[in-house]
Design a protein around this motif. Sequence first.
Motif, PDB file in Angstrom:
ATOM      1  N   SER A 226       0.317  -1.043   0.205  1.00 57.32           N
ATOM      2  CA  SER A 226       0.535  -0.002  -0.355  1.00 57.32           C
ATOM      3  C   SER A 226       0.947   1.408  -0.042  1.00 57.32           C
ATOM      4  CB  SER A 226      -1.173   0.483   1.232  1.00 57.32           C
ATOM      5  OG  SER A 226      -0.367   0.286   2.191  1.00 57.32           O
ATOM      6  N   ALA A 227       0.146   2.365  -0.192  1.00 57.22           N
ATOM      7  CA  ALA A 227       1.324   3.535  -0.226  1.00 57.22           C
ATOM      8  C   ALA A 227       0.343   4.799   0.907  1.00 57.22           C
ATOM      9  CB  ALA A 227       1.307   3.798  -1.586  1.00 57.22           C
ATOM     10  N   SER A 228       0.437   5.735   0.833  1.00 59.34           N
ATOM     11  CA  SER A 228      -0.099   6.932   1.594  1.00 59.34           C
ATOM     12  C   SER A 228       0.747   8.113   1.235  1.00 59.34           C
ATOM     13  CB  SER A 228       0.034   6.601   3.032  1.00 59.34           C
ATOM     14  OG  SER A 228       1.308   6.851   3.859  1.00 59.34           O
ATOM     15  N   ARG A 229       0.280   9.179   1.082  1.00 56.84           N
ATOM     16  CA  ARG A 229       1.065  10.866   0.763  1.00 56.84           C
ATOM     17  C   ARG A 229       0.314  11.271   2.433  1.00 56.84           C
ATOM     18  NH1 ARG A 229       1.295  13.545  -4.625  1.00 56.84           N
ATOM     19  NH2 ARG A 229       2.394  15.034  -3.609  1.00 56.84           N
ATOM     20  N   PRO A 230       1.226  11.150   3.273  1.00 57.84           N
ATOM     21  CA  PRO A 230       0.896  11.866   4.365  1.00 57.84           C
ATOM     22  C   PRO A 230       1.414  13.834   4.371  1.00 57.84           C
ATOM     23  CG  PRO A 230       2.440  10.704   4.944  1.00 57.84           C
ATOM     24  CD  PRO A 230       2.560  10.151   3.447  1.00 57.84           C
ATOM     25  N   GLN A 231       2.220  13.983   3.407  1.00 62.29           N
ATOM     26  CA  GLN A 231       2.220  15.093   3.349  1.00 62.29           C
ATOM     27  C   GLN A 231       2.735  15.748   1.466  1.00 62.29           C
ATOM     28  OE1 GLN A 231       5.377  17.608   5.781  1.00 62.29           O
ATOM     29  NE2 GLN A 231       5.259  14.876   7.374  1.00 62.29           N
ATOM     30  N   ASP A 232       2.736  17.028   1.020  1.00 62.54           N
ATOM     31  CA  ASP A 232       2.953  17.016  -0.074  1.00 62.54           C
ATOM     32  C   ASP A 232       3.705  16.436  -0.457  1.00 62.54           C
ATOM     33  OD1 ASP A 232       3.240  19.580  -1.944  1.00 62.54           O
ATOM     34  OD2 ASP A 232       2.159  18.710  -2.413  1.00 62.54           O
ATOM     35  N   ARG A 233       4.769  16.480  -0.344  1.00 60.37           N
ATOM     36  CA  ARG A 233       6.360  15.880  -0.146  1.00 60.37           C
ATOM     37  C   ARG A 233       6.838  14.711   0.001  1.00 60.37           C
ATOM     38  NH1 ARG A 233       9.341  21.729  -0.105  1.00 60.37           N
ATOM     39  NH2 ARG A 233       7.979  21.932   1.381  1.00 60.37           N
ATOM     40  N   GLN A 234       5.985  13.351   0.749  1.00 60.82           N
ATOM     41  CA  GLN A 234       6.563  12.687   1.564  1.00 60.82           C
ATOM     42  C   GLN A 234       5.108  11.627   0.617  1.00 60.82           C
ATOM     43  OE1 GLN A 234       4.951  12.511   5.410  1.00 60.82           O
ATOM     44  NE2 GLN A 234       7.100  11.262   5.654  1.00 60.82           N
ATOM     45  N   PHE A 235       6.445  10.542   0.014  1.00 56.95           N
ATOM     46  CA  PHE A 235       5.399   8.885   0.226  1.00 56.95           C
ATOM     47  C   PHE A 235       6.046   7.359   0.635  1.00 56.95           C
ATOM     48  CE2 PHE A 235       2.560   7.775  -2.985  1.00 56.95           C
ATOM     49  CZ  PHE A 235       2.340   6.883  -3.979  1.00 56.95           C
ATOM     50  N   ILE A 236       4.958   7.626   0.760  1.00 58.64           N
ATOM     51  CA  ILE A 236       5.256   6.087   1.586  1.00 58.64           C
ATOM     52  C   ILE A 236       5.062   4.834   1.170  1.00 58.64           C
ATOM     53  CG2 ILE A 236       5.131   5.120   3.786  1.00 58.64           C
ATOM     54  CD1 ILE A 236       4.852   7.923   4.916  1.00 58.64           C
ATOM     55  N   LEU A 237       6.166   4.185   1.394  1.00 54.58           N
ATOM     56  CA  LEU A 237       5.053   1.984   0.482  1.00 54.58           C
ATOM     57  C   LEU A 237       5.493   1.810   1.674  1.00 54.58           C
ATOM     58  CD1 LEU A 237       4.581   1.081  -1.954  1.00 54.58           C
ATOM     59  CD2 LEU A 237       6.928   0.151  -1.816  1.00 54.58           C
ATOM     60  N   SER A 238       4.310   1.412   1.657  1.00 53.45           N
ATOM     61  CA  SER A 238       3.884   0.268   3.453  1.00 53.45           C
ATOM     62  C   SER A 238       3.494  -1.687   2.583  1.00 53.45           C
ATOM     63  CB  SER A 238       2.924   0.797   4.552  1.00 53.45           C
ATOM     64  OG  SER A 238       3.158   2.116   4.502  1.00 53.45           O
ATOM     65  N   SER A 239       3.810  -2.497   3.876  1.00 51.25           N
ATOM     66  CA  SER A 239       3.214  -3.903   3.918  1.00 51.25           C
ATOM     67  C   SER A 239       3.026  -4.177   5.380  1.00 51.25           C
ATOM     68  CB  SER A 239       4.074  -4.269   2.767  1.00 51.25           C
ATOM     69  OG  SER A 239       3.790  -6.115   3.356  1.00 51.25           O
ATOM     70  N   LYS A 240       2.038  -4.723   5.471  1.00 53.02           N
ATOM     71  CA  LYS A 240       2.039  -5.360   6.934  1.00 53.02           C
ATOM     72  C   LYS A 240       2.500  -6.593   7.420  1.00 53.02           C
ATOM     73  CE  LYS A 240      -2.648  -2.876   7.876  1.00 53.02           C
ATOM     74  NZ  LYS A 240      -3.867  -3.229   7.894  1.00 53.02           N
ATOM     75  N   LYS A 241       2.748  -7.398   6.085  1.00 52.01           N
ATOM     76  CA  LYS A 241       3.213  -8.714   6.316  1.00 52.01           C
ATOM     77  C   LYS A 241       3.643  -8.889   4.985  1.00 52.01           C
ATOM     78  CE  LYS A 241       0.155 -11.561   9.502  1.00 52.01           C
ATOM     79  NZ  LYS A 241      -0.694 -12.599   9.505  1.00 52.01           N
ATOM     80  N   LEU A 242       5.230  -8.670   4.571  1.00 55.38           N
ATOM     81  CA  LEU A 242       5.728  -8.977   3.313  1.00 55.38           C
ATOM     82  C   LEU A 242       6.337 -10.513   3.105  1.00 55.38           C
ATOM     83  CD1 LEU A 242       9.584  -7.104   4.079  1.00 55.38           C
ATOM     84  CD2 LEU A 242       7.522  -6.796   1.953  1.00 55.38           C
ATOM     85  N   LEU A 243       5.782 -10.791   1.896  1.00 60.70           N
ATOM     86  CA  LEU A 243       5.975 -11.795   1.025  1.00 60.70           C
ATOM     87  C   LEU A 243       7.207 -12.178   0.457  1.00 60.70           C
ATOM     88  CD1 LEU A 243       2.050 -11.607  -0.787  1.00 60.70           C
ATOM     89  CD2 LEU A 243       3.203 -13.269   1.638  1.00 60.70           C
ATOM     90  N   LEU A 244       7.620 -13.041  -0.165  1.00 61.36           N
ATOM     91  CA  LEU A 244       8.758 -13.676  -0.427  1.00 61.36           C
ATOM     92  C   LEU A 244       8.900 -12.921  -1.765  1.00 61.36           C
ATOM     93  CD1 LEU A 244       9.546 -17.751  -0.679  1.00 61.36           C
ATOM     94  CD2 LEU A 244      11.291 -15.431   1.162  1.00 61.36           C
ATOM     95  N   SER A 245       7.864 -13.220  -2.373  1.00 65.09           N
ATOM     96  CA  SER A 245       7.282 -12.846  -3.842  1.00 65.09           C
ATOM     97  C   SER A 245       8.100 -10.497  -3.844  1.00 65.09           C
ATOM     98  CB  SER A 245       6.591 -12.375  -4.902  1.00 65.09           C
ATOM     99  OG  SER A 245       5.638 -11.954  -3.704  1.00 65.09           O
TER     100      SER A 245
END
Lengths: 113, 113
Positions: A65-84
């Motif tokens: 998932s991704a979020s943009r909490p501020q104009d110039r900030q972009f975050i990529l997230s995962s709750k549970k990583l997979l090998l893939s």
Amino acid sequence: SQTIHQWPATLVQPVGSPLSLECTVEGTSNPNLYWYRQAAGRGLQLLFYSVGIGQISSEVPQNLSASRPQDRQFILSSKKLLLSDSGFYLCAWDRGLLNTEAFFGQGTRLTVV
Amino acid sequence: SQQGEEDPQALSIQEGENATMNCSYKTSINNLQWYRQNSGRGLVHLILIRSNEREKHSGRLRVTLDTSKKSSSLLITASRAADTASYFCATVLRRGSNYKLTFGKGTLLTVNP
């Protein structure tokens, strides 16, 4: 001048652990922001792009998932990583205008073990 | 889905020779861009050609665009070992009032000294 920061440069995470990759842009406002993933020896797959705060478009269904909490900030997230999820992740920005170039961060090499 | 497709996937030449890479795309575009990626690094913008342009030069680079065939080519003249990298074409697709950048799979160029 505009700069883009992406961190960390490398990351080794166990399967099932969470993920948070951060990207920040300096020197511009209201950029388009992008997250791409590049598998070994492959092209860039667009994962998410954002045209403004809180506005996220997902290109492919996945574990991320991704979020943009501020104009110039972009975050990529995962709750549970997979090998893939292993791969090279690139953040980029452009001005969201016709006929302008994109600027890339140096990438994060993620290895899920 | 990928918009641009580069051809060939890999190209190996000798220093001093010219290198030609091709890109085909599927839908109408506003512009087409070429990027370079050194191994394990982010992408760097090389050149942008607008949909109403047919040819553009930048130093040793020459880009052509044929919108009737939906194709572009990147020519690197008098190649050097330092030109060894992956080269990607990218197309700009309009989404409403904003624009999205989509990449092909790239051509890996190896210039042998």
